[in-house]
Design an enzyme around this catalytic site. Structure first.
Site, PDB file in Angstrom:
ATOM      1  CD  GLU A 154     -66.414 -36.326  69.631  1.00 31.15           C
ATOM      2  OE1 GLU A 154     -65.175 -36.240  69.713  1.00 31.15           O
ATOM      3  OE2 GLU A 154     -67.012 -37.375  69.350  1.00 31.15           O
ATOM      4  CG  ASP A 187     -69.431 -40.039  68.957  1.00 29.17           C
ATOM      5  OD1 ASP A 187     -70.242 -40.978  69.024  1.00 29.17           O
ATOM      6  OD2 ASP A 187     -68.210 -40.176  69.171  1.00 29.17           O
ATOM      7  CG  HIS A 190     -70.234 -38.886  72.740  1.00 28.20           C
ATOM      8  ND1 HIS A 190     -69.757 -39.478  73.884  1.00 28.20           N
ATOM      9  CD2 HIS A 190     -69.144 -38.710  71.950  1.00 28.20           C
ATOM     10  CE1 HIS A 190     -68.445 -39.649  73.788  1.00 28.20           C
ATOM     11  NE2 HIS A 190     -68.043 -39.192  72.617  1.00 28.20           N
ATOM     12  CG  HIS A 213     -66.880 -39.760  65.629  1.00 31.13           C
ATOM     13  ND1 HIS A 213     -66.245 -39.188  66.704  1.00 31.13           N
ATOM     14  CD2 HIS A 213     -65.982 -39.724  64.590  1.00 31.13           C
ATOM     15  CE1 HIS A 213     -65.004 -38.827  66.334  1.00 31.13           C
ATOM     16  NE2 HIS A 213     -64.837 -39.143  65.065  1.00 31.13           N
ATOM     17  CD  GLU A 248     -64.419 -41.621  68.248  1.00 33.28           C
ATOM     18  OE1 GLU A 248     -63.428 -40.880  68.312  1.00 33.28           O
ATOM     19  OE2 GLU A 248     -65.514 -41.330  68.768  1.00 33.28           O
TER      20      GLU A 248
END
Ligand code: LER
Ligand code: MN
Length: 271
Positions: A154, A187, A190, A213, A248
């Site tokens: 990740e 994600d 991010h 995510h 998440e």
């Protein structure tokens, strides 16, 4: 087809983190199942925190898959990373993640390397640190392959790591590895910080993405921030992403409402 997933964290040390359900595995699974989620993503303190038969039974009972297992406890509880200058710590990190790969693989689920990737620490050389990361991922990718699963790496935002922050940097790094069993985690939180354009990154590097995510710009459940999901959903469909969109996100305003918001948004974009 993209599948829905929600996170359940069973590690008290990360209580302030971005996970929807907390501590009570069975209650979280029951709620996830009632809302129609396809799967759960689990954060446990170790690979033996839940007995395999117990988890088998619960997954079957609630008609859920195990999408992935997080390894963050290795860093938070034990201080282990793949890029620690101390080789003994790096070895322990590899061993911790290997065990997590075995735990997930029994359910066909990959392990995720997030915070356990570590950082280039002050006074350390970037090239040498990246070679430690490559060594760890090559070893662990091979191990994952032997267990019939991928391994998920990740890229994190700059406030969490200075190794690799974007999907492009992550993809190029994966190309440099010997193992071909490592995939990226996109994600959206991010990415909102690091990418110039989220949908372009997905379109350009989509074949490297193995897990998503699903969180909004402020890490609240999707729909509670300013991420423009329409283009992202289209990009994921265009690259034929067929893994999970896993929530998440912070349990805002509370776990149940966060899960409900997530499944509503999931249905809107991927249903
Ligand atoms: C883990 O998936 C992640 O996104 C990290 O930000 C948690 O520290
Ligand atoms: Mn994440």
């Amino acid at each position: 087809m993209i599948k829905s997933c929600v996170t359940i964290a069973l590690v008290p040390q990360i209580k302030t983190g971005p996970w929807i359900f907390w501590e009570d595995l069975e209650a979280g699974m029951e709620k996830a199942s009632k809302l129609g989620f396809d799967a759960i993503e689990l954060f446990t303190a170790s690979a033996d925190a839940i007995e395999n038969p117990k988890l088998q039974e619960l997954l079957k009972k609630h008609n859920l898959e195990l999408a992935a297992v997080g390894t963050g406890a290795g860093k938070v509880i034990h201080g282990l990373t793949l890029t620690d200058p101390n080789s003994e710590i790096r070895e322990k990190a590899v061993s911790f993640i290997s065990d997590m790969i075995d735990f997930g693989a029994a359910f066909g689920a990959p392990a995720i390397i997030g915070s356990m990737q570590g950082n280039i620490l002050p006074g350390n050389d970037r090239e040498e640190t990246m070679s430690w990361l490559a060594e760890g991922l090559n070893q662990l990718g091979k191990h994952a392959e032997s267990r019939g699963v991928t391994l998920i790496y990740e890229p994190l935002n700059r406030y969490e790591t200075n190794l690799l922050n974007t999907i492009e940097a992550g993809s190029k790094f994966l190309d440099s590895l010997e193992t071909k069993s490592v995939k990226l985690l996109a994600d959206l939180f991010h990415m909102n910080i690091e990418e110039g354009n989220l949908e372009e990154s997905i379109l350009n590097w989509g074949k490297y993405i193995g897990h998503v995510h699903f969180a909004d710009s402020n890490r609240r459940p999707m729909g509670f921030g300013h991420t423009s999901m329409k283009e992202i959903a289209e990009a994921l469909q265009t690259v034929k992403y067929s893994g999970y969109a896993s929530a998440e996100a912070f349990p805002y305003p509370n776990p149940d409402a966060a899960a409900e918001q997530t499944i509503e948004e999931f249905s809107k974009w991927f249903g």
